[in-house]
Design a protein around this motif. Structure first.
Motif, PDB file in Angstrom:
ATOM      1  N   ARG A   1       0.838  -1.204   0.000  1.00 44.00           N
ATOM      2  CA  ARG A   1       0.000   0.000   0.000  1.00 44.00           C
ATOM      3  C   ARG A   1       0.871   1.253   0.000  1.00 44.00           C
ATOM      4  O   ARG A   1       0.593   2.226  -0.732  1.00 44.00           O
ATOM      5  N   LEU A   2       1.922   1.259   0.801  1.00 43.20           N
ATOM      6  CA  LEU A   2       2.790   2.430   0.873  1.00 43.20           C
ATOM      7  C   LEU A   2       3.599   2.610  -0.411  1.00 43.20           C
ATOM      8  O   LEU A   2       3.908   3.737  -0.799  1.00 43.20           O
ATOM      9  N   ASP A   3       3.945   1.505  -1.077  1.00 41.47           N
ATOM     10  CA  ASP A   3       4.617   1.628  -2.371  1.00 41.47           C
ATOM     11  C   ASP A   3       3.727   2.381  -3.356  1.00 41.47           C
ATOM     12  O   ASP A   3       4.184   3.270  -4.092  1.00 41.47           O
TER      13      ASP A   3
ATOM     14  N   PRO B   1      -3.641   0.517 -13.599  1.00 42.95           N
ATOM     15  CA  PRO B   1      -4.868  -0.141 -14.034  1.00 42.95           C
ATOM     16  C   PRO B   1      -6.027   0.108 -13.064  1.00 42.95           C
ATOM     17  O   PRO B   1      -5.825   0.293 -11.860  1.00 42.95           O
ATOM     18  N   GLN B   2      -7.237   0.121 -13.620  1.00 41.00           N
ATOM     19  CA  GLN B   2      -8.428   0.337 -12.805  1.00 41.00           C
ATOM     20  C   GLN B   2      -8.571  -0.777 -11.767  1.00 41.00           C
ATOM     21  O   GLN B   2      -8.124  -1.908 -11.967  1.00 41.00           O
ATOM     22  N   ASP B   3      -9.235  -0.432 -10.669  1.00 38.91           N
ATOM     23  CA  ASP B   3      -9.572  -1.393  -9.622  1.00 38.91           C
ATOM     24  C   ASP B   3      -8.339  -2.084  -9.039  1.00 38.91           C
ATOM     25  O   ASP B   3      -8.374  -3.249  -8.643  1.00 38.91           O
ATOM     26  N   THR B   4      -7.222  -1.366  -8.998  1.00 36.80           N
ATOM     27  CA  THR B   4      -6.025  -1.873  -8.333  1.00 36.80           C
ATOM     28  C   THR B   4      -5.687  -0.948  -7.175  1.00 36.80           C
ATOM     29  O   THR B   4      -6.152   0.192  -7.106  1.00 36.80           O
ATOM     30  N   LEU B   5      -4.855  -1.465  -6.275  1.00 36.75           N
ATOM     31  CA  LEU B   5      -4.458  -0.657  -5.128  1.00 36.75           C
ATOM     32  C   LEU B   5      -3.725   0.597  -5.570  1.00 36.75           C
ATOM     33  O   LEU B   5      -3.963   1.694  -5.044  1.00 36.75           O
TER      34      LEU B   5
ATOM     35  N   ARG C   1       7.139   5.265   7.189  1.00 33.57           N
ATOM     36  CA  ARG C   1       6.265   4.146   7.539  1.00 33.57           C
ATOM     37  C   ARG C   1       6.639   2.890   6.770  1.00 33.57           C
ATOM     38  O   ARG C   1       6.586   1.774   7.297  1.00 33.57           O
ATOM     39  N   ARG C   2       7.043   3.065   5.512  1.00 31.95           N
ATOM     40  CA  ARG C   2       7.456   1.907   4.717  1.00 31.95           C
ATOM     41  C   ARG C   2       8.734   1.285   5.289  1.00 31.95           C
ATOM     42  O   ARG C   2       8.873   0.059   5.344  1.00 31.95           O
TER      43      ARG C   2
END
Length: 392
Positions: free
Chosen positions: A169-171, A195-199, A326-327
């Protein structure tokens, strides 16, 4: 493991016996194999049965032969050893000697790292890093854990998975912030959005949504700046009109003053035009003041837009630094959990992408050298193969 090694040695010995007393074992690599301490060579001297025997290369790199003495072997190929022995024996017995030598047993290899059975193994020609991994019974497997250890292992696995999710998520957040920061600095948007619907897409959308607040503030400031400029222009036009009226009034006033001196105009007429001129001067000053104030408002509005952009970029930088910190913390948590899991179990107990790293320590020109390897890298006698499993 000892019994297994003994069986492997026996199998290797049988293979050499079946090859026949005059056969020479295949060399591990093209171009000749350099003998070293631990190797055993079989030497056959025609007509000299007392010299025909097997000799193990000593730690000093030599072998000792009756009536010949020590002979330097380390670093020499089998062909070179044959020539050296033929020369030494021929000189000793004052005649031409026929010598045939072959490697009877190669020195052992050593396996370290994340394998089920690390240790010492007999060498056989044709070994590669992958084949040695198979000899060592593959990757280290998880220990039989139960009770509290099993619970602890499961808990660490959960923590590692949480850390992985947070890192992913942090990436995405860092990438989105970096792209938004580039836009704030004037760069063109990325040609290929996530791409759509990706994190990554959601992270980019979240960061881009913050841009709306900036754009609203900038549009408001730019609109105020435009209006202020128009207002300043209007006041400048009014000032020009008033200045024109003032010049006309001053011209009339000058004419009346001349007439009044000759008694052709009343004094009251001169005073009235004087009042009119003063009013026009006041109007001109007022228009100039209003124009200056409008121009200042335009400057302030432009500064407000620039300030909003600067503060937005500053907020992006702060958010990126916080995300990086945080990462880094999540990476520490993940690596600590993986290290603990590796101590408690093994490779199979840890889910996630796995990379196998091979490294070989080998004596090159008398110097122990460590070099990277792949699954197809040939393993030579005396090599120390280190196998490391890296779990991302």
């Amino acid at each position: 493991m000892v019994r297994w090694i003994g069986m492997a040695r026996a199998a290797l010995g049988i293979a050499l016996v079946l090859a026949g007393p005059g056969a020479r074992a295949a060399e591990p690599v093209p171009g000749g194999y350099a003998l070293g301490p631990g190797d055993v060579i079989a030497v056959s001297v025609l007509g000299q049965p007392d010299l025909t025997a097997s000799y193990e290369v000593r730690p000093d790199g030599r072998i000792s032969i009756h009536m010949i003495g020590p002979v330097e072997i380390a670093g020499r190929t089998v062909e070179a050893v044959e020539r050296d022995l033929a020369a030494a024996i021929g000189a000793r017995f004052q005649g031409q000697a026929s010598v045939v030598a072959r490697v009877e047993r190669y020195r052992d290899i050593f396996v370290l790292g994340d394998v089920e059975a690390p240790g010492v193994y007999p060498f056989a020609p044709g070994l590669t890093a992958l084949k040695v991994l198979a000899l060592a019974q593959g990757y280290r497997r998880a220990a039989d854990l139960s009770g509290g250890q099993g619970i602890r292992l499961a808990d660490e696995a959960r923590k590692v998975e949480q850390a992985r999710r947070q890192i992913a998520r942090l990436d995405g957040l860092v990438a989105a912030l970096e792209a938004e920061l580039a836009w704030a600095r004037g760069a063109a948007p990325a040609q290929t959005p996530p791409p759509q619907d990706t994190l990554d897409h959601l992270q980019a959308a979240l960061v881009a949504a913050r841009r709306d607040v900036l754009e609203i503030a900038v549009r408001g400031a730019e609109a105020q700046q435009s209006l202020a400029r128009e207002e300043a222009q209007s006041f400048e036009q009014r000032r020009g009109i008033v200045a024109s009226q003032l010049r006309a009034t001053e011209a009339v006033l000058a004419d009346l003053a001349g007439l009044a001196e000759r008694g052709l105009a009343r004094r009251e007429q001169v005073l009235e035009r004087q009042v009119d001129a003063d009013d026009y001067r006041a109007d001109e000053l007022e228009a100039a003041a209003f124009a200056a104030r409008a121009r200042q408002t335009a400057v302030n509005a432009g500064n407000a837009a620039d300030t909003a952009r600067s503060r937005y970029a500053e907020a992006l930088i702060d958010a990126r630094i916080e995300a990086e910190e945080r990462r880094a913390t999540a990476l520490i948590d993940r690596d600590a959990g993986l290290a603990l899991m590796r101590e408690m179990g093994a490779v199979e107990a840890v889910a996630g992408p796995v990379t196998t790293l091979f490294a070989i320590s080998r004596a090159v020109d008398g110097v122990q050298t460590r070099m990277p390897a792949t699954i197809d890298t040939p393993v030579l006698p005396g090599d120390v193969l280190e196998i490391t499993v890296r779990i991302e």
